[in-house]
Design a protein around this motif. Sequence first.
Motif, short mmCIF file in Angstrom:
data_model
loop_
_atom_site.label_atom_id
_atom_site.label_comp_id
_atom_site.label_asym_id
_atom_site.label_seq_id
_atom_site.Cartn_x
_atom_site.Cartn_y
_atom_site.Cartn_z
N SER A 49 0.84 -1.19 0.00
CA SER A 49 0.00 0.00 0.00
C SER A 49 0.87 1.24 0.00
N ASP A 65 -5.33 2.20 2.10
CA ASP A 65 -6.18 1.59 1.08
C ASP A 65 -5.72 1.91 -0.34
N LYS A 79 -6.48 -0.40 -3.39
CA LYS A 79 -5.36 -1.32 -3.62
C LYS A 79 -5.82 -2.69 -4.11
#
Length: 410
Positions: free
Chosen positions: A43, A97, A348
Motif C-alpha cells: 500500500s 487503502d 489497492k
Amino acid sequence: FEPNSAVYVASNEEVDFKEYAEYFAEILEEVEQMEAKSLNSISLEAALELIVNKYESMSLEELEDENISVKNIKTMRNLLPIFTECLSIMTGGDAEDLPLKDFEEGGGLNISGGNHIVTSTFGVTVNKFYNDLVSKYSRTLKTYLSHEVKAIQCKSNMNTNTPANSHKNIVVHTLDKENSSEKFFHADVVIVTLPLGVLKKMHTTLFPGGILPSYKVKSIEKLGFGNILKLYLLFTDAFWKDDNESESPNDEATWLMCPSENLGEFQIFLDYSTVTQDPILLAFAGGKNATVLENIDDEKIIIEKAIQSLSKGTGVSIEILRKKLKCITKTGWGQDPYSYGAYSFLHKKSGKLDRKNLQAPISIGNNEHNLNNVYFAGEACHSSWAGTVHGAIDSGRNVAFQFLKEYDML
C-alpha cells in the motif's frame, strides 16, 4: 502546495514543506522501482513508512552524503501525518487503502487552461445549467426534478401490480419527493450517472433481479469511494498572517498545516482570504478523518477540534481563537443518501480494469436487436481522470457518442 505555504510541527515552529516534499518524492520513486521488481504489492502507507524508515536507519555518514541532518529526519517523521492527510484529501481514500502505483490517476496529463476559482455555489451553477437546458430543449426534452430513483428493471421481471402498459423494455421506478408518490418511467435506453458511493451501497435494490453482470458488481465493490469534509471558519481578522506580509495573488494558495497522528482532527487549512478578501480559513479532512468528524453530532465539538489544531500550530491561544471566530459552515457527503461520499479512488484491491467494467454498457430484458440499453457514466467510470470534474464531463460525452454510434444516430 505553493511556496508560501506554512507548516508547523510544533507551536509556532515553521518548517520548509517543499524541502521535505522533495525528500519524500525522491524515495517514493525508489520504492516504486523496488515494487516493480517484486510480486508482492504494498500500500502507499507502507511505502511512506519505508521512506522514513530508510532515512532513520542511515548512519550519520550516509546522512551527511545525502546532505540530511538528524533534525531533518525527525521533522520528516513529524510530517508523515500531513502527507497521508494530503493524500486522503486528494483521493478521498486513506493511504492504507491506496495502491503504490496509479494512486494519483490522471496526474501529469496535458489539460489546457489554468486554475480557476469558482465563486458561485454548486446549487446556483446547477440551476443555471437546468434553466439553460429547459429554454433550449423545452419542446423536445422533459426534465424531472425531485424524483428519487428506486429501481431500474426489466418490464418482464416486474410483478403484475406494477404499471407496465408500454412497449418499452425498461421501467425506471421513482419516488416523486414533492408529493411522496410513486412514478414509473418507461424507456428504451437508460444512462446511469449515479455516484459510485450510491452504487456500492444500493446496487442490489437499484438493479433488482440480478440484472447487473457479476463482473460489474465485483468492480463496484472493489473500487474505493472516498470521503471529504470541509469546515469554513470566518474570523474577526486574519490572525495567521504577518502584519508585514504582502497579500498573495489570487492564483496562489496559502496553506497552514498542523500535523497530528490522532484520527478526527483537522490538519490542513486553506487561507481563503486571497479569494474572498474576508478572514476565512477552510479546514479539510479526508478519508477516515472526515468520517470520524462527520459522525460527531455536536457541531461545537467539531469547531473546538479545529480551534485546537490552529492553536497548536500557530501558537495563538484557544481562548483568543474562540473570541475571534464569528461563524462557521460545514459541508460533508459521507452521510448524504445521494452520494455517500465525495469521489472515487483506485483501491489497492482494484485496478484500471474495474473502471472499464463499471463503464461498460449492458443489455437487459428482451432486447430484440441485442443492443446495449443501460449505459454508465460519471467520474468513477473514467479511465484516466477519475475523481475529477473534467473526468465526469468527459465520461458523459464519451457515453453519449457511444450510445449514438451503437444506435446509428450519428
